[in-house]
Design an enzyme around this catalytic site. Structure first.
Site, PDB file in Angstrom:
ATOM      1  N   ALA A   1      -7.933 -14.038  32.398  1.00  0.00           N
ATOM      2  CA  ALA A   1      -6.501 -14.232  32.675  1.00  0.00           C
ATOM      3  C   ALA A   1      -6.228 -15.695  33.016  1.00  0.00           C
ATOM      4  O   ALA A   1      -5.280 -16.303  32.503  1.00  0.00           O
ATOM      5  CB  ALA A   1      -6.055 -13.323  33.820  1.00  0.00           C
TER       6      ALA A   1
ATOM      7  N   GLY B   1      -8.981  -6.747   8.693  1.00  0.00           N
ATOM      8  CA  GLY B   1      -7.878  -6.047   9.351  1.00  0.00           C
ATOM      9  C   GLY B   1      -7.626  -6.593  10.736  1.00  0.00           C
ATOM     10  O   GLY B   1      -6.873  -7.549  10.944  1.00  0.00           O
TER      11      GLY B   1
ATOM     12  N   CYS C   1      -2.314  -6.667  19.805  1.00  0.00           N
ATOM     13  CA  CYS C   1      -3.720  -7.062  19.877  1.00  0.00           C
ATOM     14  C   CYS C   1      -4.043  -7.500  21.298  1.00  0.00           C
ATOM     15  O   CYS C   1      -3.289  -8.266  21.901  1.00  0.00           O
ATOM     16  CB  CYS C   1      -3.986  -8.201  18.900  1.00  0.00           C
ATOM     17  SG  CYS C   1      -5.621  -8.915  19.121  1.00  0.00           S
TER      18      CYS C   1
ATOM     19  N   ALA D   1     -10.467 -22.291  45.968  1.00  0.00           N
ATOM     20  CA  ALA D   1      -9.090 -22.705  46.272  1.00  0.00           C
ATOM     21  C   ALA D   1      -8.724 -22.326  47.703  1.00  0.00           C
ATOM     22  O   ALA D   1      -9.006 -21.217  48.151  1.00  0.00           O
ATOM     23  CB  ALA D   1      -8.128 -22.034  45.295  1.00  0.00           C
TER      24      ALA D   1
ATOM     25  N   TYR E   1      -7.183  10.978   4.571  1.00  0.00           N
ATOM     26  CA  TYR E   1      -5.788  11.207   4.172  1.00  0.00           C
ATOM     27  C   TYR E   1      -5.744  12.079   2.913  1.00  0.00           C
ATOM     28  O   TYR E   1      -6.780  12.492   2.392  1.00  0.00           O
ATOM     29  CB  TYR E   1      -5.071   9.860   3.976  1.00  0.00           C
ATOM     30  CG  TYR E   1      -4.879   9.107   5.278  1.00  0.00           C
ATOM     31  CD1 TYR E   1      -4.145   9.674   6.320  1.00  0.00           C
ATOM     32  CD2 TYR E   1      -5.442   7.856   5.482  1.00  0.00           C
ATOM     33  CE1 TYR E   1      -3.974   8.998   7.526  1.00  0.00           C
ATOM     34  CE2 TYR E   1      -5.276   7.181   6.689  1.00  0.00           C
ATOM     35  CZ  TYR E   1      -4.539   7.757   7.711  1.00  0.00           C
ATOM     36  OH  TYR E   1      -4.373   7.098   8.899  1.00  0.00           O
TER      37      TYR E   1
ATOM     38  N   GLN F   1       0.861  -1.180   0.000  1.00  0.00           N
ATOM     39  CA  GLN F   1       0.000   0.000   0.000  1.00  0.00           C
ATOM     40  C   GLN F   1       0.900   1.234   0.000  1.00  0.00           C
ATOM     41  O   GLN F   1       1.702   1.428   0.924  1.00  0.00           O
ATOM     42  CB  GLN F   1      -0.921   0.017   1.220  1.00  0.00           C
ATOM     43  CG  GLN F   1      -2.040   1.039   1.042  1.00  0.00           C
ATOM     44  CD  GLN F   1      -2.885   1.250   2.273  1.00  0.00           C
ATOM     45  OE1 GLN F   1      -2.349   1.402   3.366  1.00  0.00           O
ATOM     46  NE2 GLN F   1      -4.200   1.299   2.113  1.00  0.00           N
TER      47      GLN F   1
HETATM   48  C1  LIG Z   1      -3.494  -0.440  13.926  1.00  0.00           C
HETATM   49  C2  LIG Z   1      -4.164  -0.122  12.630  1.00  0.00           C
HETATM   50  C3  LIG Z   1      -3.423   0.352  11.571  1.00  0.00           C
HETATM   51  C4  LIG Z   1      -4.043   0.620  10.346  1.00  0.00           C
HETATM   52  N1  LIG Z   1      -3.281   1.035   9.293  1.00  0.00           N
HETATM   53  C5  LIG Z   1      -3.868   1.246   8.083  1.00  0.00           C
HETATM   54  C6  LIG Z   1      -3.091   1.605   6.960  1.00  0.00           C
HETATM   55  O1  LIG Z   1      -1.876   1.749   7.039  1.00  0.00           O
HETATM   56  N2  LIG Z   1      -3.732   1.790   5.779  1.00  0.00           N
HETATM   57  C7  LIG Z   1      -5.090   1.647   5.647  1.00  0.00           C
HETATM   58  O2  LIG Z   1      -5.607   1.820   4.549  1.00  0.00           O
HETATM   59  N3  LIG Z   1      -5.841   1.300   6.702  1.00  0.00           N
HETATM   60  C8  LIG Z   1      -5.269   1.082   7.905  1.00  0.00           C
HETATM   61  N4  LIG Z   1      -6.030   0.675   8.969  1.00  0.00           N
HETATM   62  C9  LIG Z   1      -7.463   0.449   8.764  1.00  0.00           C
HETATM   63  C10 LIG Z   1      -7.756  -1.022   8.505  1.00  0.00           C
HETATM   64  O3  LIG Z   1      -7.288  -1.412   7.243  1.00  0.00           O
HETATM   65  C11 LIG Z   1      -9.269  -1.292   8.570  1.00  0.00           C
HETATM   66  O4  LIG Z   1      -9.901  -0.461   7.654  1.00  0.00           O
HETATM   67  C12 LIG Z   1      -9.850  -1.073   9.949  1.00  0.00           C
HETATM   68  O5  LIG Z   1      -9.078  -1.735  10.906  1.00  0.00           O
HETATM   69  C13 LIG Z   1     -11.289  -1.595  10.027  1.00  0.00           C
HETATM   70  O6  LIG Z   1     -11.374  -2.887   9.512  1.00  0.00           O
HETATM   71  P1  LIG Z   1     -11.376  -4.209  10.434  1.00  0.00           P
HETATM   72  O7  LIG Z   1     -12.660  -4.165  11.208  1.00  0.00           O
HETATM   73  O8  LIG Z   1     -11.299  -5.351   9.480  1.00  0.00           O
HETATM   74  O9  LIG Z   1     -10.208  -4.103  11.313  1.00  0.00           O
HETATM   75  C14 LIG Z   1      -5.435   0.420  10.203  1.00  0.00           C
HETATM   76  C15 LIG Z   1      -6.172  -0.052  11.285  1.00  0.00           C
HETATM   77  C16 LIG Z   1      -5.553  -0.327  12.486  1.00  0.00           C
HETATM   78  C17 LIG Z   1      -6.374  -0.860  13.611  1.00  0.00           C
HETATM   79  S1  SF4 Z   2      -6.744  -5.011  20.017  1.00  0.00           S
HETATM   80 FE1  SF4 Z   2      -8.928  -5.337  20.097  1.00  0.00          FE
HETATM   81  S2  SF4 Z   2      -9.674  -4.359  18.221  1.00  0.00           S
HETATM   82 FE2  SF4 Z   2      -7.492  -4.537  17.989  1.00  0.00          FE
HETATM   83  S3  SF4 Z   2      -7.256  -6.439  16.872  1.00  0.00           S
HETATM   84 FE3  SF4 Z   2      -7.082  -6.969  19.005  1.00  0.00          FE
HETATM   85  S4  SF4 Z   2      -9.118  -7.514  19.691  1.00  0.00           S
HETATM   86 FE4  SF4 Z   2      -9.303  -6.484  17.719  1.00  0.00          FE
END
Ligand SMILES: Cc1cc2nc3c(=O)[nH]c(=O)nc-3n(C[C@H](O)[C@H](O)[C@H](O)COP(=O)(O)O)c2cc1C
Ligand code: SF4
Length: 661
Positions: free
Chosen positions: A409, A335, A378, A473, A178, A111
């Site tokens: 935990a 994602g 995560c 326990a 962006y 990307q």
């Molecule tokens: C930690 C993090 C970093 C991300 N970095 C990018 C990125 O570099 N480019 C992009 O297009 N989207 C980025 N996203 C957005 C994800 O591609 C995605 O659209 C978002 O997490 C929602 O989708 P999901 O529910 O499948 O996670 C990022 C999301 C997270 C959580």
């Molecule tokens: S930290 Fe939470 S929102 Fe992010 S990937 Fe993990 S479970 Fe999903």
């Protein structure tokens, strides 16, 4: 649940690039996979390979910056294009990465980003706009020459990517607000040169990038575009929770953009929603319904013939399968769920989606950490970004491990120890496993927390943990099990302040309010505006209760572990949307027959209430540790018993201890 997800497991093509299934990795920057010299780091290579091993059809990086001349390096670091040496380092590490991905039949796109615009201080934008999160600091404006230079840097980057062996790029991004997104929107682009004006003019920077890449790299080199179909934005720093009052991108405009991109030669559209201003539609927290994207993606698909990849809160596997079968969209972008469980595609391929460790859409480990300048991880998978070095290894000697407490935990500790070959006994004093996952998963919008609890229970069974329910326990009981190690995960209990009326029938602790919804009346005062109090309030408001929030601090969501921006923005906007009164700098004095007596800036008043919910925090439960000292085995305290935290701290704590015993 089906057992044969034929549509999801069938191949599809992006231009000339054939992808083995319908799983596309949504770009997810971890902040650590690209080294400062432009190469993929060792951890980065392992991170991508791990997702390919898990069955991902199309692996993608997060945004890699291409501009090394105009913008100041922002949150995503310097450009891999900066010097001949960095391009070389990128190519050399890519060769190593691609060779490994090929073994799994995975394809990979890079990307490439044109810039972050008003989302990152130091970046240029199409017109002078306030940086996100500020109202007075404006971004500098790109000249026409600057725009052309940025287009050239994107095209050059695509060529470097192609020469490094990748079959395509994804353009970052007409989404999340962006640079290319700001270019496309009339709210942020008020230019009078060829890159402004009507929608075609505002899209010109992007279409010229696409055409430039096609000319430079040839038609076979695939170009997809990340596109937010609808912004849910009312104005700068103002989201629109219901999509009304849209000032940025409507779905109608999003669909027009799809057509313009198809005409320009784009091979696929990777669609989602939102900008930083409406962060809860960009990186949706659990409050946003899973599958909300379906109708938006359908609208895009109806407008174009190129593949539409639908992302954001996907992962309801039956719904995704149906949508692909129906042709609503062609593939799903995953994602955060690929952070939570890198084997997600593989588990669907073998017909066991119930084995997928669910992403709970908390944003705690991923987005929050990234915004704190930490490598993202995560909450439910402590291995992300250290996929190889931190992975569990078989224990050298089989030990007997006793885990006290069957909350998250305790379950994580028991699972990890059992996976490593130890003999594990888990003692839980209640009749249910899950601890706070049970109450914390009680809200309607916490389906994935309930799934996480079930997932852990399945894991304990699969790994042969000896789970003993209804067993409290004691030192004698633990000694009798002759352990080599004991892990104490006794959890925490809700604090009930010693105020008059704390025993009044109207008063409910937060756990009781969550577990016994039938006891909550119509008019509710929620005392405590931390995350627990706010989530209880949101759930009650969604169900039609009249809620007032009382918070002792000057603002809600300001105590306890930090709350990720999308989650906090959603809660605040939802309360504003519903007109939920929030009384800050206000303390509860007592609960009476009339309701909650509170003291705030305006003096003492009684808030009429049928129920007063107390959500003012948790304290660790008493520990067995002192009475186990010197008994000839190691004792560890983890999770809330050690320090009250959240699901992330509980799981990470547990894994850290359990993976070394
Ligand atoms: C930690 C993090 C970093 C991300 N970095 C990018 C990125 O570099 N480019 C992009 O297009 N989207 C980025 N996203 C957005 C994800 O591609 C995605 O659209 C978002 O997490 C929602 O989708 P999901 O529910 O499948 O996670 C990022 C999301 C997270 C959580
Ligand atoms: S930290 Fe939470 S929102 Fe992010 S990937 Fe993990 S479970 Fe999903």
């Amino acid at each position: 649940m089906q057992d044969n997800y034929e549509a999801l497991n069938s191949p599809f093509s992006i231009g000339k690039v054939q992808v083995k299934n319908r799983f596309v990795m949504a770009p997810t920057t971890t902040g650590a996979y690209l080294a400062p010299d432009g190469s993929f780091s060792k951890e980065g290579i392992e991170y991508f390979v791990r997702r390919a091993q898990g069955g991902m059809g199309l692996v993608q990086t997060g945004a890699l910056m291409t501009d090394y001349k105009i913008d100041e390096p922002g949150a995503l670091g310097p450009s891999f294009m900066a010097t001949p040496a960095s391009r070389h380092a990128f190519a050399v590490s890519s060769a190593a990465l691609l060779a490994r991905l090929e073994a799994y039949g995975a394809k990979m796109f890079i990307q490439i980003s044109a810039g972050l615009g008003r989302n990152s201080v130091g970046s240029y934008g199409p017109s002078a706009n306030p940086y996100f999160g500020t109202t007075d600091k404006m971004n500098p404006v790109l000249t026409t020459e600057d725009v052309r230079e940025k287009i050239k840097m994107m095209v050059d980057a695509a060529r470097v990517v192609q020469q490094a062996g990748y079959p395509g790029v994804e353009l970052h991004a007409i989404h999340w607000g962006y640079l290319l997104d700001q270019m496309a929107s009339s709210l942020t682009n008020r230019r009078t040169d060829e890159y402004g004006g009507d929608l075609r003019g505002r899209m010109r920077m992007c279409t010229q990038i696409v055409q430039g890449i096609k000319e430079s790299c040839g038609d076979d080199f695939a170009v997809s575009v990340r596109l937010g179909l609808k912004a849910y934005v009312r104005g700068f720093n103002q989201g629109s929770i219901d999509g009304e009052g849209e000032a940025y991108r409507t779905l109608e405009e999003g669909v027009q953009i799809c057509r313009i991109l198809e005409e320009a030669g784009v091979d696929a559209l990777d669609v989602d929603t939102g900008t930083y201003d409406s962060f809860y539609y960009a990186c949706p927290p659990t409050y946003v319904r899973r599958g909300y994207m379906e109708e938006l993606a359908r609208a895009a698909k109806e407008a174009v013939d190129i593949p539409v990849i639908c992302g954001s809160r996907m992962g309801d596997v039956d719904a995704d399968e149906r949508c692909i079968e129906e042709g609503a969209f062609d593939a799903i972008a995953i994602g955060r769920p690929m952070l939570a469980d890198p084997d997600l595609p593989k588990k669907i391929a073998i017909g066991r989606p119930d084995k997928i460790r669910p992403c709970i859409a908390c944003n705690q480990g991923c987005l929050l950490r990234l915004f704190q300048g930490l490598p993202s991880g995560c909450a439910v998978n402590p291995l992300v970004g250290r996929d190889k070095d931190y992975a569990p290894t078989p224990a050298l000697a089989r030990k007997s491990v006793v885990v006290v407490g069957g909350g998250v935990a305790g379950m994580e500790a028991a699972r990890t120890c059992a996976m490593r070959g130890h003999r594990v006994t888990l003692l839980e004093k209640s009749d249910d496993l899950g601890g706070h996952l049970i109450s914390g998963g009680a809200h309607d919008f916490k389906g994935e927390v309930r799934e996480l609890n079930l997932w852990y229970q399945g894991e304990l069974e699969d790994w042969g943990v000896d789970v003993r329910m209804g067993v409290e326990a004691t030192p004698e009981l633990v000694d009798g099990l002759a352990p080599d190690a004991v892990i104490l995960a006794n959890g925490s209990s809700a604090v009930m302040p010693p105020i008059p009326g704390i025993d009044h029938p109207k008063t409910l602790g937060c756990i009781d309010a969550l577990l016994h919804e039938e006891r909550v009346g119509q008019r509710v005062v929620v005392v405590g505006g931390g995350l627990v109090g706010c989530e209880i309030s949101l759930d009650l408001v969604n169900k039609g209760h009249d809620v007032t929030i009382v918070e002792a601090l000057p603002s809600i969501l300001s105590s306890g572990p930090a709350v990720p921006l999308p989650n906090a923005m959603y809660l605040r906007d939802a309360f504003a949307h519903h007109g939920t009164p929030i009384l800050t700098s206000t303390r509860i004095s007592s609960v009476t027959d009339a309701g909650a007596v509170v003291q705030g800036p305006d003096g003492v008043r009684t808030l009429p209430a049928d129920t007063v919910v107390i959500a003012v925090g948790f304290r660790p439960n008493p520990s067995l540790a002192p009475s186990l000292r010197g008994h000839g085995y190691e004792v560890f305290e983890i999770g809330d018993e050690r320090q009250v935290g959240n699901i992330l701290t509980a799981i990470w704590d547990a894994y850290e201890v359990a993976h070394t015993i």
